[in-house]
Design an enzyme around this catalytic site. Structure first.
Site, PDB file in Angstrom:
ATOM      1  CB  ILE A  95     104.205  12.371   9.192  1.00 45.74           C
ATOM      2  CG1 ILE A  95     105.422  12.728   8.319  1.00 45.74           C
ATOM      3  CG2 ILE A  95     103.470  11.167   8.625  1.00 45.74           C
ATOM      4  CD1 ILE A  95     106.546  11.708   8.377  1.00 45.74           C
ATOM      5  CB  SER A  96      99.835  10.980  10.191  1.00 43.92           C
ATOM      6  OG  SER A  96      98.629  10.350  10.499  1.00 43.92           O
ATOM      7  CB  ALA A  97      98.766  11.694  14.860  1.00 45.34           C
TER       8      ALA A  97
END
Length: 284
Positions: A95-97
């Site tokens: 997820i994301s970073a």
């Protein structure tokens, strides 16, 4: 949400992790400012018979920052975690970073990864020292300042949940608030409040900022498991070029562009679709 939270120590480093649910294992690489208490999207997976393992990535929660001296080193610890739990292979959600961690893990340990799902994920160099967001991140989200920043955000969000959602949600979206309002679900305000209450940056976000450029084309091209890429067309935090970059360089990857109101694809009127697409992919 009931979960078991423990730590393991290996080569002098401590890795914190949580386990929730029973069934087919999923390893989640959480996003920035998060930790092993992440819960976006978890309920639907648990109800469908999945067990979710979430390590706090390096510098987050009680996980040693030293583990994060490189993405490859952190991935060694994730392998040790699976060994400790006696799990041969997992589905990975990044997820994301947490995108670079998921990509690195899938490319270096193909025998341990059944599928990879990238959700609103960073897949190449993200913020650079030239970017205003990078400079602000270095100031606001480094210890000890980050502790007080998150305490302030949490306190304000608990006191004024609707006002804070209105003020902060446009940072996660390319849409103005009036458009967000038309796409949001009433439950989003409480989910947003809970998110801000559990978030901390620790040393982790600075590690994230320094390592996005470490994801190479070679890493993407080495991934051999089925891959699903999910991102909202209205994502205001991670540019859509990241999703297209992954699609271009991972063989056979499926790109799913969503119309949820922004970066947090588990919220809004499209949340059920996000969950059903993911479940369909995992079960296929």
């Amino acid at each position: 949400m009931k979960r078991r939270v423990e730590t393991i120590t290996f080569d002098g480093g401590t890795l914190e992790y949580s386990v929730t649910g029973k069934g087919t294992p999923i390893l989640v690489m959480h996003g920035g400012h998060s930790n092993c208490y992440e819960e976006f999207g978890y309920t639907a997976l648990i109800e469908q018979g999945y067990s979710i393992i979430t390590p706090s990535r390096p510098g987050y929660g009680r996980t040693s920052k030293e583990i994060g001296k490189s993405l490859a080193n952190a991935c060694r610890f994730y392998v040790k975690l699976l060994d400790h739990l006696q799990i041969e292979s997992v589905h990975v959600i990044a997820i994301s970073a947490g995108g670079p961690s998921g990509i690195c893990f899938a490319s270096h340990y193909p025998e341990r990864v059944n599928t990879l799902t990238l959700q609103s994920a960073v897949t190449k160099e993200w913020l650079t020292p030239k970017d205003t967001e990078y400079k602000l991140g270095e100031i606001l989200f480094r210890p000890p300042v980050e502790k007080w920043i998150w305490k302030l955000i949490s306190s304000l969000n608990n006191a004024f949940p609707r006002l804070m959602f209105r003020a902060m949600s446009p940072q996660f979206s390319t849409l103005p608030f009036q458009r967000i309002k038309s796409l949001m679900n009433e439950k989003d305000i409480e989910a947003f409040r809970k998110m801000n209450s559990r978030q901390r940056s620790g040393e982790g976000f600075l590690i994230d900022l320094s390592q996005t450029a470490a994801v190479s084309l070679k890493d993407l091209q080495a991934i051999i498991c089925p891959v699903l890429i999910m991102q909202s067309v209205y994502d205001g935090l991670v540019d859509l070029s990241h999703a297209h970059h992954a699609k271009e360089h991972i063989r056979g990857a499926v790109l799913c562009l969503l119309h949820s109101w922004g970066h947090l694809i588990w919220l809004g009127k499209e949340a059920a679709e996000t969950g059903s697409i993911l479940l369909g992919f995992l079960e296929s």
